[in-house]
Write a protein that holds these residues in place. Structure first.
Motif, PDB file in Angstrom:
ATOM      1  N   GLY A 238      -5.280   9.889   8.264  1.00  0.00           N
ATOM      2  CA  GLY A 238      -5.125   8.689   7.267  1.00  0.00           C
ATOM      3  C   GLY A 238      -3.848   9.280   6.110  1.00  0.00           C
ATOM      4  O   GLY A 238      -3.974   8.761   5.745  1.00  0.00           O
ATOM      5  N   ALA A 239      -5.528  10.186   5.280  1.00  0.00           N
ATOM      6  CA  ALA A 239      -4.872  10.866   4.418  1.00  0.00           C
ATOM      7  C   ALA A 239      -3.532  11.556   4.580  1.00  0.00           C
ATOM      8  O   ALA A 239      -2.358  11.703   3.340  1.00  0.00           O
ATOM      9  N   SER A 240      -3.093  12.398   5.772  1.00  0.00           N
ATOM     10  CA  SER A 240      -1.679  12.706   6.595  1.00  0.00           C
ATOM     11  C   SER A 240      -0.969  11.000   5.463  1.00  0.00           C
ATOM     12  O   SER A 240       0.264  10.989   5.662  1.00  0.00           O
ATOM     13  N   SER A 241      -0.801   9.742   6.896  1.00  0.00           N
ATOM     14  CA  SER A 241      -0.663   8.837   6.848  1.00  0.00           C
ATOM     15  C   SER A 241      -0.007   8.574   5.605  1.00  0.00           C
ATOM     16  O   SER A 241       1.264   8.349   4.655  1.00  0.00           O
ATOM     17  N   ALA A 364      -5.388   2.146  13.740  1.00  0.00           N
ATOM     18  CA  ALA A 364      -5.507   0.396  13.472  1.00  0.00           C
ATOM     19  C   ALA A 364      -5.997   0.297  11.408  1.00  0.00           C
ATOM     20  O   ALA A 364      -6.087   0.023  10.963  1.00  0.00           O
ATOM     21  N   THR A 365      -5.989   2.342  11.447  1.00  0.00           N
ATOM     22  CA  THR A 365      -6.470   2.567  10.020  1.00  0.00           C
ATOM     23  C   THR A 365      -5.315   2.672   8.783  1.00  0.00           C
ATOM     24  O   THR A 365      -6.116   2.694   7.762  1.00  0.00           O
ATOM     25  N   GLN A 366      -4.846   3.375  10.064  1.00  0.00           N
ATOM     26  CA  GLN A 366      -3.587   4.008   9.049  1.00  0.00           C
ATOM     27  C   GLN A 366      -2.520   3.014   8.230  1.00  0.00           C
ATOM     28  O   GLN A 366      -2.530   3.715   7.187  1.00  0.00           O
ATOM     29  N   PRO A 367      -2.428   1.978   8.820  1.00  0.00           N
ATOM     30  CA  PRO A 367      -2.015   1.140   7.653  1.00  0.00           C
ATOM     31  C   PRO A 367      -2.967   0.711   6.355  1.00  0.00           C
ATOM     32  O   PRO A 367      -2.124   0.580   5.275  1.00  0.00           O
ATOM     33  N   LEU A 368      -4.058   1.348   6.213  1.00  0.00           N
ATOM     34  CA  LEU A 368      -5.050   0.501   4.840  1.00  0.00           C
ATOM     35  C   LEU A 368      -4.673   2.072   4.168  1.00  0.00           C
ATOM     36  O   LEU A 368      -4.677   1.472   3.100  1.00  0.00           O
ATOM     37  N   PHE A 369      -4.344   2.966   4.505  1.00  0.00           N
ATOM     38  CA  PHE A 369      -4.308   4.370   3.912  1.00  0.00           C
ATOM     39  C   PHE A 369      -2.999   4.947   3.781  1.00  0.00           C
ATOM     40  O   PHE A 369      -2.436   4.969   2.775  1.00  0.00           O
ATOM     41  N   LEU A 371      -0.720   1.669   2.654  1.00  0.00           N
ATOM     42  CA  LEU A 371      -1.007   0.738   1.549  1.00  0.00           C
ATOM     43  C   LEU A 371      -2.008   1.378  -0.104  1.00  0.00           C
ATOM     44  O   LEU A 371      -1.241   1.678  -0.955  1.00  0.00           O
ATOM     45  N   LEU A 372      -2.895   2.263   0.615  1.00  0.00           N
ATOM     46  CA  LEU A 372      -3.573   2.814  -0.617  1.00  0.00           C
ATOM     47  C   LEU A 372      -2.814   4.092  -1.426  1.00  0.00           C
ATOM     48  O   LEU A 372      -2.469   3.717  -2.600  1.00  0.00           O
ATOM     49  N   GLY A 373      -1.708   3.840  -0.620  1.00  0.00           N
ATOM     50  CA  GLY A 373      -1.001   5.637  -1.443  1.00  0.00           C
ATOM     51  C   GLY A 373       0.316   5.427  -1.726  1.00  0.00           C
ATOM     52  O   GLY A 373       0.324   5.046  -3.440  1.00  0.00           O
ATOM     53  N   GLY A 374       0.604   3.443  -1.476  1.00  0.00           N
ATOM     54  CA  GLY A 374       1.348   2.391  -2.217  1.00  0.00           C
ATOM     55  C   GLY A 374       1.034   2.103  -2.866  1.00  0.00           C
ATOM     56  O   GLY A 374       1.615   1.951  -4.415  1.00  0.00           O
ATOM     57  N   LEU A 375      -0.192   1.553  -3.745  1.00  0.00           N
ATOM     58  CA  LEU A 375      -0.727   1.625  -4.144  1.00  0.00           C
ATOM     59  C   LEU A 375      -1.638   2.068  -5.461  1.00  0.00           C
ATOM     60  O   LEU A 375      -1.189   1.899  -6.931  1.00  0.00           O
ATOM     61  N   VAL A 376      -2.006   3.795  -5.497  1.00  0.00           N
ATOM     62  CA  VAL A 376      -1.558   4.712  -5.942  1.00  0.00           C
ATOM     63  C   VAL A 376      -0.193   4.815  -6.937  1.00  0.00           C
ATOM     64  O   VAL A 376       0.011   5.137  -8.364  1.00  0.00           O
TER      65      VAL A 376
END
Length: 411
Positions: A238-241, A364-369, A371-376
């Motif tokens: 997820g962090a990589s994504s 399933a979890t990558q989209p959440l990460f 989105l987090l990257g885009g928000l930050v």
């Protein structure tokens, strides 16, 4: 744990055939990943939203079908399943140039091919991981996975460049013909294996569909080491994504790299993954699997801090390339070790379902990460988002155990 396997006189020759087929099909897939969006844009004239949807269909298909496909594959012979999925992928991809030649290619057609390919990839991955454990002895499993993992990294490095050359020579539609034929090579390689395939697991009498669907999840979550490895892997992936979602903005806008420099950063550092995967057997032989995974993961994340710390210019380009390459080097070693340990710890009757669990959890979890990257990046900037991703990569390693597991060098 399964009982020890009898010596297999065809093991090395069969694995070389399997590996050779994997090399061809993975390089073909790398070509297809570049060619398919080009076909969508230039031939079908798809909109930006449609191109994004085409890319998203793989993730959506994986999230929806991972568990059902794992259950389907588990109780069937793996080798015919692998051959069948290769042939289906050949037919699906070959239908694109045929339709294009008749001026009948549509966006819907491309979406159907994307869904078919994603479904076949889930089935092939589940079957191949279960099949590899039956084909290769436990002592050679880390070496086998090391070679397969190194092939994956090599395809990432060479594939885009090969795709560009083929597209220039044959057109994007012609390049998809090469991708399609590569799956025939893979099917032929599997068909020539001489080692008899063991019988598939037998369903438990009276087991419910729900119990069969989630048996892999229950096993992995109930295994203290595999549970921590799964959580750590999902966090790192997820962090990589998260980093990948903002890297183009950071490289091109903040660091003002040229397009060709950006291309180099996306391909050349993958050689680190190739080297790390080939180094994994030595690391496991020296430390044991769980300790090797811990050390490779601990040494994987810190290098990423070099990327957001970079400045414009040649020095920044070198910092990014070196940092990314070192991340991938230790990631290659960690991935090979993780897959081998998971295969040895998983009972034969759960191999396919545990393999698809990893695919589902990541997808399933990558989209959440992302989105987090885009928000930050929106709240602060892309550099801050990259620093946050590097921190998560380091944190993922802290979730791993330092020891434990099966006996011998795998401890």
């Amino acid at each position: 744990m399964s009982s020890p396997q009898p010596p297999n006189p065809h093991e090395q020759a069969d694995f070389r055939r399997l590996w050779g087929g994997s090399v061809v099909s993975q390089l073909g897939s790398a070509v297809g990943m570049v060619a398919l969006p080009i076909v969508a844009v230039l031939v079908v004239e798809a909109s930006a939203f449609q191109v994004a949807l085409l890319a998203a269909l793989t993730a959506i298909t994986t999230a929806l079908l991972a568990f059902p496909m794992g259950r389907h594959v588990e109780f069937r012979r793996k080798r015919p399943m692998m051959i069948a999925t290769d042939i289906v992928r050949f037919a699906a991809l070959a239908s694109i140039p045929i339709a294009a030649a008749g001026h009948a290619l549509t966006f819907t057609h491309l979406c159907v091919v994307a869904v078919v390919n994603a479904t076949c990839l889930i089935a092939f991955t589940a079957a191949s991981q279960a099949h590899l454990k039956a084909l290769v002895s436990a002592e050679r499993l880390i070496e086998a996975n090391s070679r397969l993992e190194s092939t994956r990294w090599l395809s990432i490095t060479v594939g885009p460049s090969a795709a560009g050359a083929l597209i220039g020579l044959l057109s994007a539609v012609g390049a998809l013909v090469v991708d399609a034929v590569s799956f025939l090579f893979s099917a032929l390689a599997i068909r020539t294996l001489r080692t008899p395939e063991p019988d598939p697991p037998v369903r438990e009498a009276g087991a419910s569909r729900r119990a069969e669907l989630f048996a892999g999840w229950r096993f992995a979550w109930g295994h203290p080491t595999l549970r921590r490895i799964l959580i750590s892997w999902v966090t790192f992936a997820g962090a990589s994504s998260m980093a990948a979602s903002v890297s183009a903005v950071f490289y091109l806008r903040d660091l003002r790299f040229e397009s060709w420099q950006y291309g180099l950063l996306m391909g050349v550092p993958s050689l680190g993954g190739f080297i790390g995967a080939r180094f994994a057997p030595r690391l496991v032989a020296r430390l044991g699997a769980v300790s090797a995974l811990w050390w490779a993961s601990m040494l994987r994340g810190p290098w990423y801090f070099l990327i957001p710390a970079a400045v414009p210019g040649t020095a920044g380009l070198l910092m990014c390339g070196f940092g990314f390459g070192m991340v991938l080097l230790f990631a290659g070693a960690a991935n090979s070790t993780m897959v081998s340990y998971r295969q040895l710890e998983t009972p034969d009757e759960l191999m396919a379902r545990v393999a698809t669990l990893w695919s589902f959890a990541t997808t399933a979890t990558q989209p959440l990460f992302i989105l987090l990257g885009g928000l930050v990046a929106t709240w602060a900037d892309a550099r801050t988002a990259m620093f946050a991703a590097a921190g998560l990569m380091c944190g993922a390693a802290l979730l791993l155990p330092r020891g434990g597991g099966v006996t011998g060098r795998w401890r």
